[in-house]
Design a protein around this motif. Structure first.
Motif, short mmCIF file in Angstrom:
data_model
loop_
_atom_site.label_atom_id
_atom_site.label_comp_id
_atom_site.label_asym_id
_atom_site.label_seq_id
_atom_site.Cartn_x
_atom_site.Cartn_y
_atom_site.Cartn_z
N UNK A 214 0.80 -1.22 0.00
CA UNK A 214 0.00 0.00 0.00
C UNK A 214 0.84 1.27 0.00
N UNK A 215 1.93 1.32 0.75
CA UNK A 215 2.75 2.54 0.78
C UNK A 215 3.36 2.82 -0.59
N UNK A 216 3.82 1.80 -1.28
CA UNK A 216 4.35 1.97 -2.64
C UNK A 216 3.26 2.46 -3.58
N UNK A 217 2.08 1.89 -3.45
CA UNK A 217 0.95 2.28 -4.30
C UNK A 217 0.56 3.72 -4.03
N UNK A 218 0.50 4.12 -2.77
CA UNK A 218 0.14 5.50 -2.42
C UNK A 218 1.15 6.49 -3.00
N UNK A 219 2.42 6.17 -2.94
CA UNK A 219 3.44 7.04 -3.53
C UNK A 219 3.28 7.12 -5.05
N UNK A 220 2.98 5.99 -5.67
CA UNK A 220 2.78 5.96 -7.12
C UNK A 220 1.58 6.82 -7.51
N UNK A 221 0.50 6.70 -6.76
CA UNK A 221 -0.69 7.52 -7.03
C UNK A 221 -0.33 9.00 -6.95
N UNK A 222 0.36 9.38 -5.90
CA UNK A 222 0.72 10.79 -5.69
C UNK A 222 1.65 11.31 -6.78
N UNK A 223 2.66 10.53 -7.16
CA UNK A 223 3.68 11.00 -8.09
C UNK A 223 3.30 10.84 -9.56
N UNK A 224 2.47 9.83 -9.86
CA UNK A 224 2.21 9.51 -11.27
C UNK A 224 0.77 9.76 -11.70
N UNK A 225 -0.19 9.43 -10.85
CA UNK A 225 -1.59 9.47 -11.29
C UNK A 225 -2.35 10.73 -10.87
#
Length: 80
Positions: free
Chosen positions: A67-78
């Protein structure tokens, strides 16, 4: 749909990812998984492991867990 989320009902880590996607107005499709790890064959097929959440972004060719990796990806990419 380019964003798919594999999640388990009642999973607090999955809720965090759902909330982040919704807060950023990102359209996504949820695939609800089975509670038993041994029954999560679809998750294993997609990600190589049976844990959730798993985010699949077909537009960027990304599949990720934790989840932490996904949350960072959402913030930085999506997130817009």
């Amino acid at each position: 749909m380019s964003i798919e989320l594999y999640a388990l009902d009642g999973c607090p880590f999955c809720v965090k990812v759902h909330d982040a996607l919704q807060d950023n107005d990102i359209e996504y499709e949820t695939h609800w998984t089975e509670a038993m790890h041994s029954d999560r064959n679809e998750v294993k097929r997609v990600s190589g492991q049976r844990g959730v959440p798993v985010l699949v972004d077909t537009d960027h060719g990304v599949t990720m867990s934790e989840s932490e990796n996904i949350l960072q990806y959402i913030e930085k990419t999506l997130a817009q």
